[in-house]
Design an enzyme around this catalytic site. Structure first.
Site, PDB file in Angstrom:
ATOM      1  CG  ASP A  90      -0.298   0.118   2.515  1.00 23.06           C
ATOM      2  OD1 ASP A  90       0.914   0.384   2.554  1.00 23.06           O
ATOM      3  OD2 ASP A  90      -0.973  -0.032   3.543  1.00 23.06           O
ATOM      4  CG  ASP A 263      -5.896  -5.583   1.936  1.00 26.60           C
ATOM      5  OD1 ASP A 263      -6.496  -4.837   1.138  1.00 26.60           O
ATOM      6  OD2 ASP A 263      -5.567  -5.215   3.078  1.00 26.60           O
ATOM      7  CB  CYS A 301     -10.248 -27.151   7.566  1.00 22.99           C
ATOM      8  SG  CYS A 301      -8.813 -26.095   7.256  1.00 22.99           S
ATOM      9  CB  CYS A 303      -5.182 -25.688   7.644  1.00 21.15           C
ATOM     10  SG  CYS A 303      -5.844 -25.592   9.324  1.00 21.15           S
ATOM     11  CB  CYS A 306      -8.136 -28.544  10.664  1.00 23.12           C
ATOM     12  SG  CYS A 306      -8.968 -26.999  11.100  1.00 23.12           S
ATOM     13  CG  HIS A 332      -8.607 -22.726  10.837  1.00 20.43           C
ATOM     14  ND1 HIS A 332      -9.015 -23.789  10.054  1.00 20.43           N
ATOM     15  CD2 HIS A 332      -9.724 -21.994  11.088  1.00 20.43           C
ATOM     16  CE1 HIS A 332     -10.313 -23.714   9.861  1.00 20.43           C
ATOM     17  NE2 HIS A 332     -10.774 -22.634  10.479  1.00 20.43           N
TER      18      HIS A 332
END
Lengths: 367, 367
Positions: A90, A263, A301, A303, A306, A332
């Site tokens: 940014d 974002d 999930c 990930c 998880c 997660h």
């Protein structure tokens, strides 16, 4: 050559590819926020494992600490944080204008005091672009004036006009090799102003356009309305970025309107505060009912959090303030957001985006 | 069947294998400390990547939070923290006796107040072993009385006698399937007392023996002298564990004396405080000279931290208090300690342990 290739549409929703110096970015895409040259609690290997393809860095924060000159000397932001894929930075405008009592505005730029030590600094369009060139980001944002939510009309009009002048100066400033430049459309929640400002910024020749000044306190329905009305009028040949937004619902609404890039600190910040995203909404890991729950946060999930750990273990780590909690929770939540955007892309390409939204939003309503 | 197999010696130094329910552990070995069911900042995958084969858990901390019953219900400590390899748990004795003003001792056990909320709790040999059975650790430590450094002779003698009585009770208490039990030798820095207590504890039938009450404030030379004098008299057929020790120099001194197992918070705690271990000693990442240093922490190290990140980046993360710093620094320091013990094992098996120590200690002296 255009930085954007459209590969499919479903209604106003789009699937595309943004080409950057550090590789292609399939859209719609969610960009994890790495404010201080780090997506909080995660390594670059963690981001890679999550399938992130682009992250966001903050010019304001990096310029103050460790400094753009230091990062340039260390080979640029990619090398500094060992992240070989794309980075969008940014311009610092949003942060600087958030420092209400600590900044003074003039036509040339903004003088402000650091939130770290009170030292005086100055950002102008040229300086903001120079910093982003030093950082070597793939996508640099023009330096804009961000009026607060609910600002009077005169202030809105002044901010729009100045943002346009600053956009032209941003485009004329230095950039790093192959760096893309995105312009920022302001105008608050007034559709007439938004459209007028869009027309101004769209005419300047940016590689992409962003909607700024949304998700800053207005009701979600109002924001969704502005995005739905304005986005389809943004140039179709360039990537469209909705800055700093938002909840999963906000993101689906944005994608439905034709936004490509997002974002938000929500998945990372909420993770650290105990709020974990699940298909049914969110769960608060501090809640007593998770203390003895052997299930993972989200049974669907895969990930790292998880795959290996229970809600019971996460609740323990959270209560004990163990550092591992912050990393697992962040992994997660980012996986949830990245999957949301990836799922939307797949649905768009298969012509079932409306059903995808309905399924996801229904789950959200049942939370 | 013995829990220990000796596979090589070099002087008094030994290379061996401790057999546990969760796999073999090659010795000499350093055990990372996972006080609250987490080696601070690291996941079980991180520990696996570091090549850790056994970690330590703290009975006192786990019994208070989240509670041994909860961990038992969740399938035991291994499953709770997703760590499939060996775990040694201490008995809580060291922590309870550290709570000077918060505990009262009687022949049956110790009543104490939690450091978390002041609530009253009690540990006895039977309760300490029950908790360790609930946790399901591979190696449980007997509940002992740890007198403070410099305690008067009468207090030392009383603690030794009580520790012996409690050791017998610990051995008679419940254990989890296949759980090994280690006894703890007290006696301060007085060789006569140490040897007398060793003879008492060694006669009780433990699977391994530990030296407790060292590294608690006495000069390193004094501690090294006690370890060098006592360790060779510990039974050769069982693993020998020097509790809570210490610096790399202390660990090499222990290995030279015939110690097989070590644990210490030094690599993990120092990492969080900015102290990083390197072959030449330690570096303090907060030091200004690292701010623009593009080299890794240790150019000879292949850990995730050194493979990808510069001192400059770590210094930035440390100054910015970024969570990633704690994980990277912990990974590096543990790698240094694990490699130290692995290097010692290789050197013992190749008959060059003295040279290995000299090389390592010379580097340390040059720091």
């Amino acid at each position: 050559m255009s930085a954007f290739r459209l590969v499919g549409t479903d209604g106003a929703a789009r699937a595309g590819v943004v080409s950057t110096v550090h590789g292609p970015v399939e859209t719609p895409v969610f960009m994890p926020v790495g404010t201080q040259a780090s997506v909080k609690a995660l390594s670059s290997a963690d981001l890679e494992a999550l399938g992130a393809r682009i992250i966001l860095g903050n010019t304001y924060h990096l310029a103050l600490r460790p400094g753009a000159d230091l990062i340039r000397e260390q080979g640029g932001l990619h090398r500094f944080m060992a992240w070989p894929r794309a980075i969008l930075t940014d311009s610092g405008g949003f942060q600087v204008f958030s420092l209400r009592e600590r900044r003074t505005l003039d036509e040339d730029g903004v003088t402000f005091r650091s939130h770290l030590d009170g030292s005086a600094h100055r950002l102008t369009p040229e300086r903001a672009m120079q910093i982003q060139a030093d950082l070597g980001s793939d996508i640099a944002m023009a330096f804009d004036e961000c009026p607060p939510s609910g600002a009077p009309d005169a202030e809105l009009d002044g901010a729009m006009a100045r943002t346009t002048r600053w956009a032209a100066r941003s485009l004329a400033a230095q950039r790093s090799p192959g760096q893309l430049r995105f312009g920022i459309v302001q105008g608050g929640v007034d559709l007439k102003r938004r459209r007028a400002h869009l027309a101004e910024i769209a005419g300047l020749g940016f590689d992409g356009l962003a909607l700024g000044g949304l998700g800053v306190g207005e009701p979600p329905e109002v924001m969704h309305g502005v995005v739905a009305a304005v986005t389809p009028q943004m140039p179709a040949a360039a990537p469209r970025y909705l800055m700093g937004v938002g909840t999963p619902r906000d993101i689906l609404a944005g994608i439905a309107a034709g936004i490509d890039m997002f974002d938000c600190v929500m998945p990372t910040r909420n993770a650290r505060n105990g709020q974990l995203f699940v298909p049914g909404g969110r769960l608060n890991i501090a809640n007593a009912r998770h203390r003895r729950d052997a299930r993972p946060v989200d049974e669907g999930c895969t990930c790292e959090c998880c795959a290996s750990y229970s809600r019971s273990y996460l609740a323990h780590l959270f209560h004990a303030r163990e550092l591992l909690y912050y990393r697992l929770a962040t992994i997660h939540n980012l996986r949830h957001y990245l999957d949301l955007a990836r799922g939307a892309r797949a649905a768009i390409l298969e012509g079932r985006f409306t059903a995808y939204c309905a399924d996801t939003l229904d789950a959200d309503l049942n939370a």
